[in-house]
Design a protein around this motif. Structure first.
Motif, PDB file in Angstrom:
ATOM      1  N   LEU A  48     -25.802  41.057  34.693  1.00 46.90           N
ATOM      2  CA  LEU A  48     -26.927  40.135  34.518  1.00 46.90           C
ATOM      3  C   LEU A  48     -28.250  40.674  35.073  1.00 46.90           C
ATOM      4  O   LEU A  48     -29.292  40.053  34.897  1.00 46.90           O
ATOM      5  CB  LEU A  48     -26.612  38.780  35.148  1.00 46.90           C
ATOM      6  N   PRO A  68     -33.024  34.031  28.756  1.00 52.60           N
ATOM      7  CA  PRO A  68     -33.424  33.972  27.353  1.00 52.60           C
ATOM      8  C   PRO A  68     -34.945  33.999  27.217  1.00 52.60           C
ATOM      9  O   PRO A  68     -35.658  33.367  28.000  1.00 52.60           O
ATOM     10  CB  PRO A  68     -32.855  32.632  26.878  1.00 52.60           C
ATOM     11  N   VAL A  89     -34.407  39.289  25.320  1.00 51.43           N
ATOM     12  CA  VAL A  89     -33.107  38.674  25.586  1.00 51.43           C
ATOM     13  C   VAL A  89     -33.003  37.420  24.722  1.00 51.43           C
ATOM     14  O   VAL A  89     -33.882  36.562  24.754  1.00 51.43           O
ATOM     15  CB  VAL A  89     -32.933  38.324  27.079  1.00 51.43           C
ATOM     16  N   GLU A  91     -29.720  35.684  24.247  1.00 56.09           N
ATOM     17  CA  GLU A  91     -28.618  34.809  24.638  1.00 56.09           C
ATOM     18  C   GLU A  91     -28.057  35.275  25.973  1.00 56.09           C
ATOM     19  O   GLU A  91     -27.923  36.467  26.216  1.00 56.09           O
ATOM     20  CB  GLU A  91     -27.518  34.841  23.570  1.00 56.09           C
ATOM     21  N   VAL A  92     -27.733  34.303  26.831  1.00 62.75           N
ATOM     22  CA  VAL A  92     -27.104  34.578  28.120  1.00 62.75           C
ATOM     23  C   VAL A  92     -25.913  33.639  28.250  1.00 62.75           C
ATOM     24  O   VAL A  92     -26.008  32.468  27.893  1.00 62.75           O
ATOM     25  CB  VAL A  92     -28.085  34.353  29.299  1.00 62.75           C
ATOM     26  N   PHE A 101     -25.000  39.002  28.292  1.00 66.07           N
ATOM     27  CA  PHE A 101     -26.211  38.677  27.543  1.00 66.07           C
ATOM     28  C   PHE A 101     -26.338  39.584  26.325  1.00 66.07           C
ATOM     29  O   PHE A 101     -25.680  40.610  26.219  1.00 66.07           O
ATOM     30  CB  PHE A 101     -27.452  38.800  28.426  1.00 66.07           C
TER      31      PHE A 101
END
Length: 165
Positions: A48, A68, A89, A91-92, A101
């Motif tokens: 992350l 995001p 980014v 999607e997480v 992600f």
């Protein structure tokens, strides 16, 4: 995808990756990271914070946790040449057994597509799953060297698979 504001296509929240558009090269590979709660904690925190990229030779200007909408330019040095890769980014995911992600490429990136890094655990075993969808960038210069970029992807993906071990 470059210029496409649609939803993430690498489906980081799903264990099973559904069908994808035939316009992009699809890649998915799962690699064992290790075992145990300590490995899970380290790997999930690292993924992350761009750890797969930075431990593979890329530099990332923002070491904050991914979110995001985050836009930045990842950089990769090849000898005296620095390749700039603008990304966003899209999607997480953060659950008890799945963390990761996906980002899409932005105009100026060497390829057009999306890439995802997901750490999962199955019992005591921790895994890294890589997913990507790529095609030549629309920028003429990058489109001409796409065959060489595909070769570079092989090397970079090997580094990705080893990054969290």
């Amino acid at each position: 995808m470059g210029g496409d504001e649609g939803a993430a296509r690498t489906e980081v929240a799903s264990a099973a990756w559904g069908p994808t558009a035939p316009t992009h090269r699809r890649y998915e590979r799962r690699s064992r990271v290790g075992t145990g709660e300590a490995v899970w904690g380290r790997a999930s925190r690292s993924v992350l914070r761009w750890g797969v990229k930075t431990r593979s030779g890329f530099s990332v200007p923002d070491d904050a946790e991914v979110r995001p909408g985050q836009r930045l330019a990842v950089r990769f040095r090849v000898g005296p040449v620095v390749v700039r890769e603008p990304v966003e980014v899209v999607e997480v995911v953060r659950t008890d057994d799945r963390v990761g992600f996906a980002y899409r490429t932005l105009p100026g990136h060497p390829v057009d597509g999306e890439e995802a890094f997901v750490v999962t655990r199955d019992g005591d075993t921790v895994w890294l799953t890589l997913r990507s969808l790529t095609r030549p960038a629309t920028t003429r210069g990058w489109a001409l060297v796409f065959p060489l970029l595909r070769l570079a992807q092989v090397v970079v993906r090997w580094r990705y698979r080893r990054a969290l071990r």
